[in-house]
Scaffold this active site. Sequence first.
Site, mmCIF file in Angstrom:
data_model
loop_
_atom_site.group_PDB
_atom_site.id
_atom_site.type_symbol
_atom_site.label_atom_id
_atom_site.label_comp_id
_atom_site.label_asym_id
_atom_site.label_seq_id
_atom_site.Cartn_x
_atom_site.Cartn_y
_atom_site.Cartn_z
ATOM 1 N N TYR A 142 -107.115 88.941 96.082
ATOM 2 C CA TYR A 142 -107.171 87.891 97.069
ATOM 3 C C TYR A 142 -107.864 88.312 98.381
ATOM 4 C CZ TYR A 142 -103.094 85.274 95.583
ATOM 5 O OH TYR A 142 -102.058 84.450 95.215
ATOM 6 N N LYS A 189 -103.004 95.632 83.911
ATOM 7 C CA LYS A 189 -103.890 95.339 82.615
ATOM 8 C C LYS A 189 -104.698 96.337 82.477
ATOM 9 C CE LYS A 189 -105.424 92.091 79.656
ATOM 10 N NZ LYS A 189 -104.677 91.683 78.356
ATOM 11 N N ASP A 221 -100.042 90.172 80.313
ATOM 12 C CA ASP A 221 -99.956 89.292 79.216
ATOM 13 C C ASP A 221 -98.608 89.388 78.456
ATOM 14 O OD1 ASP A 221 -101.068 91.502 78.129
ATOM 15 O OD2 ASP A 221 -102.471 90.480 77.141
ATOM 16 N N ASP A 245 -98.176 87.210 92.053
ATOM 17 C CA ASP A 245 -98.141 85.639 92.397
ATOM 18 C C ASP A 245 -97.803 84.997 91.103
ATOM 19 O OD1 ASP A 245 -98.630 83.383 93.957
ATOM 20 O OD2 ASP A 245 -100.588 83.184 92.964
ATOM 21 N N ASP A 249 -93.634 83.263 90.196
ATOM 22 C CA ASP A 249 -93.516 81.708 89.790
ATOM 23 C C ASP A 249 -92.702 81.532 88.385
ATOM 24 O OD1 ASP A 249 -94.761 80.868 92.374
ATOM 25 O OD2 ASP A 249 -95.650 79.174 91.012
HETATM 26 C C1 IPM Z 1 -97.441 82.322 97.414
HETATM 27 C C2 IPM Z 1 -98.262 81.370 97.412
HETATM 28 C C3 IPM Z 1 -99.623 81.712 98.194
HETATM 29 C C4 IPM Z 1 -100.143 82.821 97.512
HETATM 30 C C5 IPM Z 1 -100.529 80.686 98.512
HETATM 31 C C6 IPM Z 1 -100.028 79.780 99.133
HETATM 32 C C7 IPM Z 1 -101.856 81.330 99.272
HETATM 33 O O1 IPM Z 1 -98.733 80.989 96.347
HETATM 34 O O2 IPM Z 1 -97.009 82.912 98.515
HETATM 35 O O3 IPM Z 1 -96.931 82.820 96.253
HETATM 36 O O4 IPM Z 1 -100.932 82.842 96.409
HETATM 37 O O5 IPM Z 1 -99.940 84.064 97.759
HETATM 38 MG MG MG Z 2 -97.541 81.832 94.690
#
Ligand code: IPM
Ligand code: MG
Length: 371
Positions: A142, A189, A221, A245, A249
Amino acid sequence: MDKRIAVLAGDGIGPEVIKQALKVLEAVAHRYTHSFTLDYGLVGAAAIDETGNPLPDETIEACRLADAVLFGAIGDPKYDNDPNAKVRPEQGLLKLRKSLGLYANIRPVQLFNSLIDRSPLREDRIQGTDLVVYRELTGGIYFGDKGRNTDGTEAFDHCNYSVQEIERIAKMAFEAARRRRDKVTLVDKANVLETSRLWRETVQKMSNRFPDVEVEYMFVDNAAMQVVQNPSQFDVILTENMFGDIISDETSVITGSIGLLPSASVGDQTSLFEPIHGSYPQAAGKDIANPVATILSLAMMLESFEMFEEAKRVRSSVNKVIAKGLVTPDLNPDNFISCSKVGDVISLLIESDIDDDHTFEDLFEGNLPLI
Ligand code: IPM
Ligand code: MG
């Protein structure tokens, strides 16, 4: 207690879900006689529209002066579909994380028993899930050098990590495991990436200082599969920025909706609290977004102020409202209430003195138009 909170609602559904969390905060202030001073700041596409800058200096200043930051969401489709945009809303959030030194993003994943059937995963697979992701937040791909070659036909994003960056979040993860079930899973990884090998080496060395904590190493993975196949095996997941990240999710699927998961970003200065979901532009302005992730992020903020009883009351009120089926359409498309009504009922429950089911019914029967 007197606390100062910087409120950054951001884009999309951000303002709507933040509004509900602020209702809840007001209910807490009222019940426990606290005073919260709110300082609103612009961020993201909303800030670009007004100032040309996704993170104006005044916003950073407001965050620095605050005891905590409450953050909504960031992102706008008009930038997602324009890969050549020079300024992007997300830059605001990334710069804020870096400026405040928020190197650890803590994302707990707990099941709501009343929502088990809302998960797309089978009940016997997800039963007993109680994990937390410790995601490194200010390093890695990032924040490495990025760019294009001169004719624009090649691009690069460098991934860098230092031992010091790994150690400070790993220490937090080990300490968290000690307060939980004494297990850390490092997700990396290391069979391919040099940065991952540095993570593994560093965590291996540190594990000698935490002999009571079991450490497990898992390739990302495989982890992506295990997290949905057998989530109850995890206690603390420690990982770098990008893997965190993605994995976080994915873990939201277990609970049934990404609209339920809160997070805290902590580091050297003011901490920031935000839902893990994005700006969900399709729902913006429709009063249908799930405010629970933001309200639970607020509960994490109260805990950071050591307002433990207050946070407990917020959590139990959220649990009761969900258990009663008073949820937004992401959790029940056939029978739902609006985002603002969810905020109303949770706030009402925080302020009222009812505790058993019978009085709960009395409180809402006829008094509250639910849709
Ligand atoms: C998160 C989001 C952010 C990230 C984006 C909006 C930059 O997806 O906080 O998980 O990738 O960190
Ligand atoms: Mg995110």
